[in-house]
Design an enzyme around this catalytic site. Structure first.
Site, PDB file in Angstrom:
ATOM      1  N   CYS A  95       0.812  -1.225   0.000  1.00  0.00           N
ATOM      2  CA  CYS A  95       0.000   0.000   0.000  1.00  0.00           C
ATOM      3  C   CYS A  95       0.843   1.272   0.000  1.00  0.00           C
ATOM      4  CB  CYS A  95      -0.942   0.008   1.195  1.00  0.00           C
ATOM      5  SG  CYS A  95      -2.112  -1.350   1.158  1.00  0.00           S
ATOM      6  N   HIS A 152      -3.017   7.357   2.518  1.00  0.00           N
ATOM      7  CA  HIS A 152      -3.456   6.044   2.028  1.00  0.00           C
ATOM      8  C   HIS A 152      -4.790   5.720   2.693  1.00  0.00           C
ATOM      9  CE1 HIS A 152      -3.851   1.933   1.064  1.00  0.00           C
ATOM     10  NE2 HIS A 152      -3.557   1.491   2.270  1.00  0.00           N
ATOM     11  N   ASN A 212      -9.909   0.111   0.190  1.00  0.00           N
ATOM     12  CA  ASN A 212      -8.453   0.220   0.165  1.00  0.00           C
ATOM     13  C   ASN A 212      -7.955  -0.271  -1.202  1.00  0.00           C
ATOM     14  OD1 ASN A 212      -5.701  -0.174   0.435  1.00  0.00           O
ATOM     15  ND2 ASN A 212      -5.824  -1.165   2.440  1.00  0.00           N
TER      16      ASN A 212
END
Ligand code: ACO
Length: 325
Positions: free
Chosen positions: A112, A252, A282
């Site tokens: 990520c 993020h 996500n």
């Protein structure tokens, strides 16, 4: 010579999978998912769409936005955890589909945190004078890394892509700093254990779904909050800034509770945080450029704003970039 962002673009697949849809296939509820994560829905790639397809659509928009053609690109960096195939790299496939015949290309893997890591690499090529136009893309088809029978993880992720074009700065603005961190000792907090060299594809891998994301959610949560706060403070200090100098935090998009905890620890008003995880979940390396592009297009982020990108993900990896947009 600083690197500046001269164009952005993003793409998400058409199909939307809502929490209500998930209620029909696993034991969960919209209340649980939204309450624990802030997520309402995520986009899912069509069967014939791969990571490179999403990346190309985001890249085409970023090039158009930058007023460039694909043939002017010198380098393509694709941050992804879910490449089209082991090799060639997704960047090679993107280069061909875009028609960026003059560009070199490679993939970068930092889960990520991939976009902030890739931004730091692209920035270095511009700073050194090696390249003039660098396309940095975060693109993921997380839905194909997800165990759709595991309610603890499958509700979290979504598919998407975001891209930026970097060029030498003609003014003071640009990427002011990037700070990166890694803690490989904690690799097993978020991982895909099977399907590669450590545990090659086998019946066991498929039966036990070892080729999908495994995550120790609550341990990850606590470390994410602490590390994001620390790297944000590190970045501010390096630029002799305080939180009040930041126009927008572009983090993020993993979990709204993580973001709220980080913003309140930093003393940053929540109104200054770009959040779109309610609609996308996500999207791993795609999440920051996706949120960034959206906030530019809806008029929140403007030229001259000071931005703080904050990323955290598997590895563990985390990082911060301060950008004078
Ligand atoms: N629906 C209903 N119940 C659920 C679900 C679900 N989808 N998922 C889990 N539960 C249950 C669990 O079984 C557990 O029940 P039990 O107490 O009876 O065992 C209970 O809910 C609580 O589960 P926890 O895992 O403790 O829930 P938590 O509050 O920690 O939330 C979450 C889980 C959302 C995953 C959170 O821990 C989190 O966001 N962690 C961080 C994720 C992150 O930042 N990842 C980094 C990036 S990912 C990458 O790099 C690829």
């Amino acid at each position: 010579m600083k690197a500046q962002i001269i164009g952005t673009g993003a793409y998400v697949p058409e199909k939307i999978l809502s929490n209500r849809d998930l209620e029909k296939t696993i034991e969960t509820s919209d209340e649980w998912i939204f309450g624990r994560t802030g997520i309402r829905a995520r986009h899912i790639a069509a069967k014939d769409e791969s990571t490179s397809d999403l990346a190309v659509k985001a890249a085409q928009k970023a090039l158009k936005n930058a007023g460039m053609t694909a043939s002017e690109v010198d380098l393509i960096i694709v941050a992804t955890s879910m490449p089209d195939m082991f090799f060639p790299s997704t960047a090679c496939i993107v280069q061909n589909k875009l028609g960026a015949s003059q560009a070199a290309g490679f993939d970068l893997s930092a889960a990520c945190s991939g976009f902030v890591y890739a931004l730091s690499v692209g920035e270095q090529y511009i700073r050194s004078g090696t390249y003039q136009r660098v396309l940095v893309i975060g693109a993921e088809v997380m839905s194909r890394l997800t165990d759709w029978a595991d309610r603890r993880t499958c509700v979290l992720f979504g598919d998407g892509a975001g891209a930026v074009v970097l060029a030498p700065s003609d003014a003071d603005r640009g990427i002011l700093s990037v700070h990166l961190h890694t803690d490989g000792a904690l690799w097993d907090l978020i991982c895909v254990p099977g399907g590669a060299s450590a545990l090659p594809p086998s019946e066991k891998v498929l039966v036990e779904h070892l080729n999908t994301i495994k995550m120790k959610g609550s341990e990850t949560f606590k470390i994410a909050v602490r590390n994001l706060e620390n790297v944000a403070l590190e970045a501010l200090k390096a630029n002799q800034m305080t939180v009040s100098d930041i126009s927008w935090l572009v983090p993020h998009q993993a979990n709204i509770r993580i973001l709220n905890a980080v913003s309140s620890r930093l003393g940053l008003p929540k109104e200054k945080m770009i959040v779109n995880l309610d609609r996308y979940g996500n999207t791993s390396a795609a999440s920051i450029p996706l949120a960034f592009d959206e906030a530019i297009n809806d008029g929140r982020i403007k030229r001259g704003d000071t931005l703080l990108f904050l990323a955290f993900g598997g590895g563990l990896t985390w990082g911060a970039a301060v950008v004078q947009y």
